[in-house]
Design a protein around this motif. Structure first.
Motif, PDB file in Angstrom:
ATOM      1  N   UNK A 189       0.825  -1.209   0.000  1.00 13.80           N
ATOM      2  CA  UNK A 189       0.000   0.000   0.000  1.00 13.80           C
ATOM      3  C   UNK A 189       0.856   1.253   0.000  1.00 13.80           C
ATOM      4  N   UNK A 190       2.157   1.093  -0.252  1.00 13.14           N
ATOM      5  CA  UNK A 190       3.066   2.238  -0.277  1.00 13.14           C
ATOM      6  C   UNK A 190       2.587   3.251  -1.319  1.00 13.14           C
ATOM      7  N   UNK A 191       2.416   4.514  -0.927  1.00 15.10           N
ATOM      8  CA  UNK A 191       1.900   5.517  -1.875  1.00 15.10           C
ATOM      9  C   UNK A 191       2.930   5.989  -2.895  1.00 15.10           C
ATOM     10  N   UNK A 192       4.233   5.717  -2.645  1.00 12.54           N
ATOM     11  CA  UNK A 192       5.266   6.185  -3.559  1.00 12.54           C
ATOM     12  C   UNK A 192       5.059   5.580  -4.941  1.00 12.54           C
ATOM     13  N   UNK A 193       5.012   6.444  -5.933  1.00 12.12           N
ATOM     14  CA  UNK A 193       4.821   5.982  -7.301  1.00 12.12           C
ATOM     15  C   UNK A 193       3.383   5.622  -7.623  1.00 12.12           C
ATOM     16  N   UNK A 194       2.497   5.853  -6.698  1.00 18.98           N
ATOM     17  CA  UNK A 194       1.082   5.555  -6.901  1.00 18.98           C
ATOM     18  C   UNK A 194       0.264   6.807  -6.547  1.00 18.98           C
ATOM     19  N   UNK A 195      -0.112   6.950  -5.263  1.00 16.38           N
ATOM     20  CA  UNK A 195      -0.819   8.174  -4.886  1.00 16.38           C
ATOM     21  C   UNK A 195       0.032   9.425  -5.160  1.00 16.38           C
ATOM     22  N   UNK A 196       1.336   9.314  -4.903  1.00 15.99           N
ATOM     23  CA  UNK A 196       2.213  10.469  -5.154  1.00 15.99           C
ATOM     24  C   UNK A 196       2.300  10.774  -6.648  1.00 15.99           C
ATOM     25  N   UNK A 197       2.282   9.730  -7.456  1.00 17.77           N
ATOM     26  CA  UNK A 197       2.311   9.933  -8.905  1.00 17.77           C
ATOM     27  C   UNK A 197       1.010  10.562  -9.376  1.00 17.77           C
ATOM     28  N   UNK A 198      -0.100  10.065  -8.857  1.00 13.68           N
ATOM     29  CA  UNK A 198      -1.386  10.627  -9.254  1.00 13.68           C
ATOM     30  C   UNK A 198      -1.468  12.105  -8.883  1.00 13.68           C
ATOM     31  N   UNK A 199      -0.930  12.467  -7.720  1.00 14.56           N
ATOM     32  CA  UNK A 199      -0.937  13.874  -7.313  1.00 14.56           C
ATOM     33  C   UNK A 199      -0.149  14.717  -8.315  1.00 14.56           C
ATOM     34  N   UNK A 200       0.984  14.213  -8.768  1.00 14.85           N
ATOM     35  CA  UNK A 200       1.794  14.942  -9.744  1.00 14.85           C
ATOM     36  C   UNK A 200       1.060  15.075 -11.079  1.00 14.85           C
ATOM     37  N   UNK A 201       0.330  14.031 -11.443  1.00 13.08           N
ATOM     38  CA  UNK A 201      -0.440  14.102 -12.679  1.00 13.08           C
ATOM     39  C   UNK A 201      -1.535  15.155 -12.568  1.00 13.08           C
ATOM     40  N   UNK A 202      -2.187  15.214 -11.420  1.00 12.63           N
ATOM     41  CA  UNK A 202      -3.256  16.208 -11.228  1.00 12.63           C
ATOM     42  C   UNK A 202      -2.684  17.619 -11.204  1.00 12.63           C
ATOM     43  N   UNK A 203      -1.442  17.738 -10.752  1.00  9.63           N
ATOM     44  CA  UNK A 203      -0.789  19.060 -10.725  1.00  9.63           C
ATOM     45  C   UNK A 203      -0.213  19.443 -12.085  1.00  9.63           C
ATOM     46  N   UNK A 204      -0.292  18.511 -13.042  1.00  5.41           N
ATOM     47  CA  UNK A 204       0.244  18.732 -14.385  1.00  5.41           C
ATOM     48  C   UNK A 204       1.735  19.052 -14.336  1.00  5.41           C
ATOM     49  N   UNK A 205       2.449  18.240 -13.548  1.00  6.81           N
ATOM     50  CA  UNK A 205       3.879  18.444 -13.335  1.00  6.81           C
ATOM     51  C   UNK A 205       4.650  17.264 -13.944  1.00  6.81           C
ATOM     52  N   UNK A 206       5.087  17.367 -15.198  1.00  5.43           N
ATOM     53  CA  UNK A 206       5.768  16.246 -15.863  1.00  5.43           C
ATOM     54  C   UNK A 206       7.039  15.797 -15.148  1.00  5.43           C
ATOM     55  N   UNK A 207       7.843  16.756 -14.673  1.00  4.20           N
ATOM     56  CA  UNK A 207       9.108  16.407 -14.034  1.00  4.20           C
ATOM     57  C   UNK A 207       8.861  15.598 -12.760  1.00  4.20           C
TER      58      UNK A 207
END
Length: 229
Positions: A189-207
């Protein structure tokens, strides 16, 4: 100057194309036993020799697996998927993770720019299923949700070729997930690369999306190393 006459494609090539189409469409899923020789000969209107030539060719590419005394089964969804499965051989992540690292990061960067709200909401639903499956200790549901999330990011990249290449890794990746699940202390259930990735996608932050995708692969490599220690 003369031209070579146009020749009709070999009949076995037509049979190969028709069988490949059945597999690609999902009519014959991976693991399914295809109809027996007499039935295929009747459906395709070809002789036994032509059918066997086509089956041998598809078995060589990894699409089909011939099991003596049992029948012929669908082994992969594409020639590339079959080749990946043969090369990977279930012996460890190694080179597979190196390839996935490149694909995941690029898919995440593109998705941060191209994914629409519906795609992002679908990814969020995958993560909800993933978390619920982990809490319930449901391995099959967890693997399905985790895979759907990563494949969904590839789809959201807007690059059909990248998405298809990613899906060709499905078999080996699922095998690797099975091994990781049994690693002591594994945190599914580690959020790294999952929830954290989704947050970056919602922020429209490619890097940041690329970094989070890379972090997930790095964590996978670490858990794999622990499992082999």
């Amino acid at each position: 100057m003369t031209l070579e006459p146009v020749r009709r494609p070999a009949l076995s090539d037509e049979v190969i194309d028709r069988i490949r189409a059945r597999i690609a469409s999902g009519e014959w899923p991976v693991g399914t036993r295809i109809p027996p020789e007499p039935e295929l000969m009747r459906q395709l209107g070809v002789a036994r020799g032509t059918l066997r030539e086509a089956v041998r060719a598809l078995a060589h590419t990894g699409l089909l697996e011939v099991r003596r005394g049992d029948g012929t089964y669908v082994h992969a969804t594409s020639e590339l998927s079959g080749a990946v499965s043969r090369l990977y051989g279930g012996s460890g992540l190694g080179q597979l993770l190196e390839v996935r690292e490149a694909l995941d990061a690029q898919a995440a960067r593109l998705a941060a720019v191209r994914a629409d709200d519906a795609a992002l909401d679908a990814l969020a639903a995958c993560l909800e299923r993933r978390a619920a499956a982990w809490r319930a200790g449901d391995f099959e549901a967890w693997v399905a949700a985790d895979w759907d999330f990563h494949a969904g990011v590839a789809d959201a990249s807007g690059n059909p070729l990248l998405a298809e290449l990613y899906r060709d890794l499905a078999g080996p990746l699922r095998s690797a997930m099975a091994d990781t699940w049994s690693t002591p202390g594994f945190q599914g259930a580690d959020p790294v690369g999952h929830e954290t990735l989704l947050a970056a996608l919602r922020e429209r932050d490619p890097a940041e999306a690329g970094r989070q995708a890379g972090a997930n692969v790095a964590d996978t490599r670490e858990w794999d190393a622990r499992g082999r220690a």
